[in-house]
Design an enzyme around this catalytic site. Structure first.
Site, PDB file in Angstrom:
ATOM      1  N   GLU A 172      -5.021  -3.772  -2.011  1.00 23.00           N
ATOM      2  CA  GLU A 172      -6.472  -3.568  -1.874  1.00 23.00           C
ATOM      3  C   GLU A 172      -6.749  -2.298  -1.072  1.00 23.00           C
ATOM      4  O   GLU A 172      -7.888  -1.826  -1.034  1.00 23.00           O
ATOM      5  CB  GLU A 172      -7.118  -4.792  -1.211  1.00 23.00           C
ATOM      6  CG  GLU A 172      -6.718  -5.074   0.235  1.00 23.00           C
ATOM      7  CD  GLU A 172      -5.367  -5.794   0.378  1.00 23.00           C
ATOM      8  OE1 GLU A 172      -4.603  -5.842  -0.623  1.00 23.00           O
ATOM      9  OE2 GLU A 172      -5.076  -6.281   1.482  1.00 23.00           O
ATOM     10  N   LYS A 179      -1.577  -7.106  -9.265  1.00 21.98           N
ATOM     11  CA  LYS A 179      -2.513  -7.003  -8.147  1.00 21.98           C
ATOM     12  C   LYS A 179      -2.050  -5.869  -7.246  1.00 21.98           C
ATOM     13  O   LYS A 179      -1.105  -6.000  -6.481  1.00 21.98           O
ATOM     14  CB  LYS A 179      -2.589  -8.300  -7.337  1.00 21.98           C
ATOM     15  CG  LYS A 179      -3.815  -8.282  -6.426  1.00 21.98           C
ATOM     16  CD  LYS A 179      -3.721  -9.205  -5.240  1.00 21.98           C
ATOM     17  CE  LYS A 179      -3.067  -8.609  -4.025  1.00 21.98           C
ATOM     18  NZ  LYS A 179      -3.708  -7.429  -3.436  1.00 21.98           N
ATOM     19  N   GLU A 224       9.273  -4.052  12.811  1.00 28.22           N
ATOM     20  CA  GLU A 224       9.198  -2.931  11.854  1.00 28.22           C
ATOM     21  C   GLU A 224       7.949  -2.145  12.264  1.00 28.22           C
ATOM     22  O   GLU A 224       6.827  -2.666  12.201  1.00 28.22           O
ATOM     23  CB  GLU A 224       9.035  -3.475  10.430  1.00 28.22           C
ATOM     24  CG  GLU A 224       8.986  -2.365   9.398  1.00 28.22           C
ATOM     25  CD  GLU A 224       8.706  -2.873   7.972  1.00 28.22           C
ATOM     26  OE1 GLU A 224       7.979  -3.864   7.820  1.00 28.22           O
ATOM     27  OE2 GLU A 224       9.210  -2.242   7.031  1.00 28.22           O
ATOM     28  N   PHE A 276       0.806  -1.225   0.000  1.00 23.08           N
ATOM     29  CA  PHE A 276       0.000   0.000   0.000  1.00 23.08           C
ATOM     30  C   PHE A 276       0.836   1.270   0.000  1.00 23.08           C
ATOM     31  O   PHE A 276       0.334   2.341  -0.314  1.00 23.08           O
ATOM     32  CB  PHE A 276      -0.920   0.013   1.244  1.00 23.08           C
ATOM     33  CG  PHE A 276      -0.200   0.439   2.501  1.00 23.08           C
ATOM     34  CD1 PHE A 276      -0.023   1.793   2.809  1.00 23.08           C
ATOM     35  CD2 PHE A 276       0.345  -0.492   3.378  1.00 23.08           C
ATOM     36  CE1 PHE A 276       0.676   2.188   3.951  1.00 23.08           C
ATOM     37  CE2 PHE A 276       1.037  -0.108   4.512  1.00 23.08           C
ATOM     38  CZ  PHE A 276       1.197   1.243   4.802  1.00 23.08           C
ATOM     39  N   CYS A 300       9.621   1.741   3.255  1.00 22.36           N
ATOM     40  CA  CYS A 300      10.506   0.628   3.603  1.00 22.36           C
ATOM     41  C   CYS A 300      11.931   1.118   3.803  1.00 22.36           C
ATOM     42  O   CYS A 300      12.740   0.427   4.388  1.00 22.36           O
ATOM     43  CB  CYS A 300      10.468  -0.439   2.530  1.00 22.36           C
ATOM     44  SG  CYS A 300      11.203   0.122   1.001  1.00 22.36           S
TER      45      CYS A 300
HETATM   46  P1  NAD Z   1       1.545  -6.546   2.914  1.00 24.71           P
HETATM   47  O1  NAD Z   1       2.524  -7.646   2.852  1.00 24.71           O
HETATM   48  O2  NAD Z   1       0.532  -6.542   3.988  1.00 24.71           O
HETATM   49  O3  NAD Z   1       0.748  -6.494   1.529  1.00 24.71           O
HETATM   50  C1  NAD Z   1       1.421  -6.591   0.287  1.00 24.71           C
HETATM   51  C2  NAD Z   1       0.572  -7.392  -0.689  1.00 24.71           C
HETATM   52  O4  NAD Z   1       0.464  -8.744  -0.234  1.00 24.71           O
HETATM   53  C3  NAD Z   1      -0.836  -6.849  -0.818  1.00 24.71           C
HETATM   54  O5  NAD Z   1      -1.166  -6.845  -2.177  1.00 24.71           O
HETATM   55  C4  NAD Z   1      -1.681  -7.800   0.013  1.00 24.71           C
HETATM   56  O6  NAD Z   1      -2.954  -7.983  -0.540  1.00 24.71           O
HETATM   57  C5  NAD Z   1      -0.905  -9.108  -0.013  1.00 24.71           C
HETATM   58  N1  NAD Z   1      -0.930  -9.823   1.266  1.00 24.71           N
HETATM   59  C6  NAD Z   1      -0.893  -9.300   2.505  1.00 24.71           C
HETATM   60  N2  NAD Z   1      -0.846 -10.279   3.424  1.00 24.71           N
HETATM   61  C7  NAD Z   1      -0.854 -11.447   2.763  1.00 24.71           C
HETATM   62  C8  NAD Z   1      -0.784 -12.815   3.161  1.00 24.71           C
HETATM   63  N3  NAD Z   1      -0.733 -13.165   4.439  1.00 24.71           N
HETATM   64  N4  NAD Z   1      -0.810 -13.760   2.201  1.00 24.71           N
HETATM   65  C9  NAD Z   1      -0.856 -13.425   0.909  1.00 24.71           C
HETATM   66  N5  NAD Z   1      -0.910 -12.134   0.481  1.00 24.71           N
HETATM   67  C10 NAD Z   1      -0.901 -11.158   1.380  1.00 24.71           C
HETATM   68  O7  NAD Z   1       2.390  -5.189   2.909  1.00 24.71           O
HETATM   69  P2  NAD Z   1       1.819  -3.718   3.096  1.00 24.71           P
HETATM   70  O8  NAD Z   1       1.400  -3.539   4.503  1.00 24.71           O
HETATM   71  O9  NAD Z   1       0.882  -3.393   2.012  1.00 24.71           O
HETATM   72  O10 NAD Z   1       3.148  -2.854   2.813  1.00 24.71           O
HETATM   73  C11 NAD Z   1       4.055  -2.509   3.819  1.00 24.71           C
HETATM   74  C12 NAD Z   1       5.223  -3.457   3.867  1.00 24.71           C
HETATM   75  O11 NAD Z   1       5.870  -3.475   2.608  1.00 24.71           O
HETATM   76  C13 NAD Z   1       6.291  -3.067   4.859  1.00 24.71           C
HETATM   77  O12 NAD Z   1       6.753  -4.210   5.518  1.00 24.71           O
HETATM   78  C14 NAD Z   1       7.388  -2.479   4.004  1.00 24.71           C
HETATM   79  O13 NAD Z   1       8.682  -2.542   4.562  1.00 24.71           O
HETATM   80  C15 NAD Z   1       7.266  -3.316   2.793  1.00 24.71           C
HETATM   81  N6  NAD Z   1       7.848  -2.646   1.635  1.00 24.71           N
HETATM   82  C16 NAD Z   1       9.052  -3.094   1.208  1.00 24.71           C
HETATM   83  C17 NAD Z   1       9.667  -2.460   0.156  1.00 24.71           C
HETATM   84  C18 NAD Z   1      10.994  -2.937  -0.321  1.00 24.71           C
HETATM   85  O14 NAD Z   1      11.370  -2.581  -1.434  1.00 24.71           O
HETATM   86  N7  NAD Z   1      11.723  -3.729   0.455  1.00 24.71           N
HETATM   87  C19 NAD Z   1       9.050  -1.373  -0.481  1.00 24.71           C
HETATM   88  C20 NAD Z   1       7.793  -0.962  -0.019  1.00 24.71           C
HETATM   89  C21 NAD Z   1       7.204  -1.612   1.049  1.00 24.71           C
END
Ligand code: NAD
Length: 521
Positions: free
Chosen positions: A198, A195, A403, A171, A303
């Site tokens: 959401e 995808k 985090e 997100f 991140c």
């Molecule tokens: P998230 O993992 O909750 O969601 C990411 C995607 O995965 C979404 O599309 C979501 O629908 C899906 N998802 C979530 N939980 C899931 C599960 N249990 N099983 C399958 N799919 C699932 O992440 P977020 O909260 O949207 O984003 C924040 C996180 O992203 C932070 O941890 C941040 O550090 C990381 N991030 C990393 C980078 C990088 O380049 N390393 C860049 C941006 C964000």
């Protein structure tokens, strides 16, 4: 396959209301059109500054998701044969259109994600730079060749596209991360099922509509929405060859493992805990400003946010000034002028961060600045937390281990650079780190000894521009090939190596079959 696609398109096509529909339902994007989902499972899309429901996001049905893959599969056949020059022409055009719609995209990001308008423009801009990088694919995708590898024999290795690929987004960068994914996939000749998160899918929808306007053929990018079921569908689908994932650890590890089970190539960028080492010889004013911006910008939901400050030696004394700077930051809705810190993405996220701050108190840390009770006038229902500093932190405390992903800076104190490096290297993550110093010698030692994939020297958020790759390491990344840069091209291509033999006129012809394995001298 065609009938499944046409069923979905002809029965549910919504074109006149635009990709976000009647501000009521977010559409799928299938075969170049905005499509109303037939699902009966919906997720509320809220404005984080007010918690008002803006629209509903569908959890796409299995047949809708399959239609997206079918569309990408059909499109791949033609797109992969389209000349590389024509493919990048669409990227040049996309670049122009994103610039044209920069303000619209930023406004959507602020509304759905919460970040300030200037920060939202930064989100678009850093993605735009990847589109610009994708325009260089004709040079980047070149293979290798060697003439006369053997008598009258030449070998050429081509980089060829994989097929249907998928992107799964977080997100926190609703424009930048989709732009890390689909432009590189398309420019290298692949198609993609994307995808978005959401929690804020609007920017991705606008971007694929721009891709269509730029001349990207229908079917080359499709969008499905949903949560776990959509992710699992992508992992399991036999027609999807590779997955680009960015998000938190749980999903990232799950996707890496589940995707690998069906033989997919996966690049998985995950969570982080980035340390900023403040040496006593640093330029104090500049360092404290950089640290404040890197810790609290985007409400800490980056991140690469610099979320842990390690004050070395005399730099300990700078804590009160750091607190004063953070105190002055303005918390407000992202579209209000002069806002420094917007809301967190959701109420759940706010509650989680508040819990961590509370626990830090109990674990014996100090909280010289506590934004837990922040209320923003006119936006009392928003997910706001004011800038928070937790000091006297030890590495066994939850606020250090987790985090946080909120406007919370954790401060540790040590006597030497070696101690700081030891803390950093013991942490499971390796996304980014920075040192603030005026000593080249100190900077050089830190560069070499810190086991972190992206290092800043007086640069608080060292996210490389796309001519390099995003090289988070250790617990922050699973996979071999990083996002964008040369590695991004490698991720989206596979080798095809051709060895050809064209005997010269008059070359001797073998008298009988040569049964031994050819030695090719
Ligand atoms: P998230 O993992 O909750 O969601 C990411 C995607 O995965 C979404 O599309 C979501 O629908 C899906 N998802 C979530 N939980 C899931 C599960 N249990 N099983 C399958 N799919 C699932 O992440 P977020 O909260 O949207 O984003 C924040 C996180 O992203 C932070 O941890 C941040 O550090 C990381 N991030 C990393 C980078 C990088 O380049 N390393 C860049 C941006 C964000």
């Amino acid at each position: 396959m065609l009938s499944r696609l046409s069923q979905i398109s002809s029965k549910s096509l919504h074109t006149s209301r635009g990709v976000l529909g009647n501000q009521d339902t977010v559409k799928l994007w299938i075969d170049g059109h905005a499509v109303e989902s037939k699902t009966n499972e919906w997720i509320d899309l809220t404005n984080p500054a007010t918690n008002e429901v803006i629209a509903r996001v569908p959890k796409a049905t299995q047949s809708e998701m399959q239609a997206a893959v079918d569309s990408s599969k059909i499109a791949f056949d033609k797109w992969s044969r389209t000349s590389v020059i024509s493919r990048v022409q669409t990227m040049f055009k996309l670049q122009e259109l994103i610039k044209r719609d920069m303000k619209k995209l930023a406004a959507n990001i602020t509304k759905e994600q919460g970040k300030t308008l200037p920060d939202a423009e930064g989100d678009v801009m850093r993605g735009l730079q990847v589109v610009e990088h994708a325009c260089g694919v004709p040079s980047l995708i070149q293979g290798e060749s060697l003439s006369n590898v053997s008598r009258d024999m030449d070998t050429i290795s081509y980089r060829t596209p994989l097929g249907v690929t998928a992107g799964i987004c977080p997100f926190n960068f609703p424009a930048m991360i989709p732009l890390w994914m689909f432009p590189m996939a398309l420019a290298t000749g692949n198609t993609m099922v994307l995808k978005p998160s959401e929690q804020d899918p609007g920017a991705a929808m606008m971007l694929v509509e721009l891709a269509k306007e730029a001349g990207v053929p229908d079917g080359c990018v499709n969008i499905i929405h949903g949560q776990h079921a959509a992710v699992n569908f992508i992992c399991d689908n036999p027609d999807i060859r590779a997955i680009s994932f960015v998000g938190a650890d749980t999903a990232g590890k799950h996707i890496y493992e589940r995707g690998a089970k069906t033989g997919k190539r996966v690049q998985s960028n995950m969570g982080a805990k980035n340390h900023g080492v403040i040496m006593p010889d640093a330029n104090k004013e500049q360092t404290l400003n950089q640290l404040t911006a890197a810790a609290f910008g985007a409400a800490g939901q980056r991140c690469m946010a610099l979320t842990t400050a390690i004050l070395v030696g005399e730099a300990r004394q700078w804590l009160p000034e750091l607190v004063e700077k953070a105190k002055k930051l303005k918390v407000n809705a992202g579209w209000q002028p002069d806002t420094d810190i917007g809301p967190l993405i959701s109420k759940q996220s706010k509650d989680r961060v508040l819990g961590i701050i509370k626990k830090a108190n109990k674990e014996g840390a100090k909280v010289p600045l506590d934004g837990s009770n922040c209320v923003v006038k006119g936006f009392e229902n928003g997910n706001f937390i004011g800038p928070t500093i937790i000091s006297s932190v030890k590495s066994n405390m939850e606020c250090y281990k987790e985090e946080i992903f909120g406007p919370v800076l954790v401060v540790m104190e040590v006597d030497t650079l070696d101690e700081a490096i030891e803390i950093i290297n013991k942490n499971k993550y390796g996304n980014g780190t920075a040192i603030f110093t005026t000593s080249g010698n100190t900077a050089r030692r830190f560069t070499h000894d810190a086991d972190v994939g992206q290092v800043g020297i007086n640069v608080p958020i060292p996210v490389p521009l796309p001519m390099f790759s995003f090289t988070g390491s250790r617990g922050s990344f699973h996979g071999d090939l990083n996002f964008y840069g040369k590695a991004g091209v490698q991720f989206f291509t596979q080798w095809k190596t051709v060895t050809q033999f064209w005997p010269a006129d008059g070359a001797p012809v073998e008298a009988r079959p040569q049964m031994a394995f050819p030695q090719l001298k």
